[in-house]
Write a protein that holds these residues in place. Structure first.
Motif: not given
Length: 523
Positions: A144-173
């Motif tokens: 589980l990550v914060s929105s600030a960390l998501l914003a610091a890693v913009p490429e995560v949105v295209s990775a498998a396992g990404y969820d805007a809720s902040g609970w990340l799995r697989r490649d996004a994790h």
């Protein structure tokens, strides 16, 4: 010049070859004499054991040392029982940190909560005062990550396992985990590694198997840990989990190209690859397989070409089936005996069947298992039942069945997934939620001591015997001793089980090849 000899006398020794032995002499890192205390030879130093138990020291066959050390000093979320408690813990911890710090936490397990809903990234952001936050789930296969960390890693949105809720799995994790841990300085990593190994030594652990790899740690972290192996601390045997990476593993000083080389994910994050769908996930979802049988085959052939042990992380039965298909294909090229001689490993091996167990026997696979997984998540009313149903939960982690047909076992913790706790793990194997999967304390102890040495091809270690390395631990045993091992199970059969109240032994001293690496009361 020889080192001073030390006589340990007046104890109870776990020495099947001489059950009456009460003393041992250590000279030049080896056991030079065993026998009754009155018959002991002279020595430069004498240690009075005062009736304490002496056993071979433990080996933890699956750890992540840097993560363990950071967890020891970081935000421990194992005890939170709701989203609100999690946010309160983050807020309290973050308040003492600089505004630009990254909050690292570990251990939350929503399956133990009355209401398993998680806070979203924005709520975590507010709790941390806008700081970047990375909170790994107990399995370390999601976070589980914060929105600030998501914003610091913009490429995560295209990775498998990404969820805007902040609970990340697989490649996004993996992407976000790497970004979060990049904030940890080299000096902090070294301190964390030393803290983890020192803590292991205080528990009677003299050696650990570090499971590293490009998705778990970086090369500098891995080689740095190997560089402090045995320097007043437990020895470290490293596994580098990179597909087709046998040459690189050898260059890095690893003993094997395996460990956390992922064939699948974890049950906690519903990414373990199972043959029948999860009961509490999306309809029909069976997790994820990360390798093909052909990739497994080629990796094992690569290991053979470099004379290196290989292995895979595989939890679900579908993933284990894929791994065994790869073993069969490799055996058609190398021959079964050459495959068996390598003692390749599978980490975890939780969801098994008779057919899969037979494959482990056929190919001589070492099962590196964690008894605490059943203690924490097996049985009725726990996470495995939620994910798999009660029948599959009770059939998971079949250590007893595997031991019964000759599968080589090496026990560990997967720390920080579960705590370093060797006697607790021995008891967990002897008190499995499913009585038909229980092992004797003696067999479980062997898996957590000699089994760990054999898994790294050191067959003469892990015993108290004349000429063997002087690697042992001295224990206070509040519940007493039975035939050279501490009493770990309640006398009343009704009290035996994962929550057995019998007090566990406490380590007084840990000795590695004759050198004291832990002594109770010393700083």
């Amino acid at each position: 010049m020889t080192n001073p000899s030390t006589l340990y006398r007046g104890g109870v020794l776990h020495c099947p070859a001489d059950p009456s032995a009460t003393a041992l002499l250590v000279s030049d890192g080896r056991i030079a004499w065993l026998g009754a205390s009155p018959d002991a030879p002279a020595a430069d130093r004498v240690v009075d054991l005062d009736g304490a138990l002496v056993t071979p020291a433990f080996v933890d066959a699956h750890v992540h040392a840097t993560d363990t050390g950071l967890a020891l000093s970081g935000l421990d979320l194992a005890g939170v029982r709701s989203a609100g408690e999690l946010l309160d813990a983050v807020a309290g911890f973050a308040a003492a940190l600089p505004a630009d710090a990254v909050v690292l936490g570990h251990g939350w397990d929503e399956s133990s909560w009355a209401a398993p809903e998680l806070p979203d990234a924005a709520a975590v952001d507010r709790a941390a005062g806008g700081r970047r936050v990375y909170l790994s789930q107990a399995s370390i296969h999601s976070a589980l990550v914060s929105s600030a960390l998501l914003a610091a890693v913009p490429e995560v949105v295209s990775a498998a396992g990404y969820d805007a809720s902040g609970w990340l799995r697989r490649d996004a994790h993996h992407v976000v985990r790497a970004a979060a841990f990049a904030s940890v300085t080299r000096s902090q990593r070294v301190a964390a590694q030393r803290a983890a190994l020192a803590h292991a030594a205080s528990l009677g652990i003299a050696a650990v198997h570090e499971c590293g790899g490009p998705e778990i740690s970086d090369e500098e972290d891995f080689t740095g840990l190997l560089g402090i192996s045995g320097a007043g601390l437990p020895e470290v045997y490293g596994y580098w989990g990179e597909l087709g990476g046998a040459a690189r593993a050898r260059e890095l000083g690893a003993v094997g190209a395996g460990g956390d080389l992922f064939a699948d994910g974890a049950l906690g994050s519903r990414t373990a690859h199972v043959s029948a769908a999860y009961l509490d996930g999306e309809p029909g979802a069976c997790g994820h397989g990360y390798v093909s049988a052909e990739q497994v085959r080629d990796h094992l052939l690569d290991c053979a070409a470099h004379g290196l042990q290989g292995g895979f992380h595989a939890i679900g039965d579908a993933a284990i089936g894929t791994v065994l298909e790869g073993f069969a294909a490799a055996a058609r090229t190398l021959g079964v005996e050459r495959v068996r001689a390598a003692r390749h490993r599978v980490e975890h091996a939780e969801i098994m069947s008779k057919r899969l167990i037979a494959g482990f026997v056929e190919y001589g696979i070492v099962a590196s298992m964690q008894p605490a997984f059943d203690r924490l998540w097996g049985g009725a009313g726990r996470m495995y039942e939620s994910r798999l149903g009660l029948d599959r939960s009770l059939a998971s982690n079949p250590m007893g069945a595997m031991h019964g047909v000759g599968v080589a076992l090496a026990f560990g913790s997967d720390s920080p997934v579960t705590p370093l706790d060797p006697w607790g793990s021995v008891r967990a194997a002897a008190a499995h939620h499913n009585p038909s999967q229980r092992m004797s304390v003696r067999a479980a102890f062997a898996a957590h001591t000699r089994g760990g040495w054999r898994a790294v091809h050191l067959d003469n270690e892990g015993v108290l015997a004349l000429g063997a390395p002087a690697t042992f631990a001295v224990w206070e045993t509040p519940a007493g001793v039975d035939r050279g091992l501490p009493v770990l199970l309640a006398e009343d059969p009704e009290l035996r089980g994962p929550e057995d109240p019998t007090p566990l032994p406490r380590c007084r001293r840990t000795v590695l090849r004759g050198d004291v690496i832990y002594e109770e009361g010393s700083s």
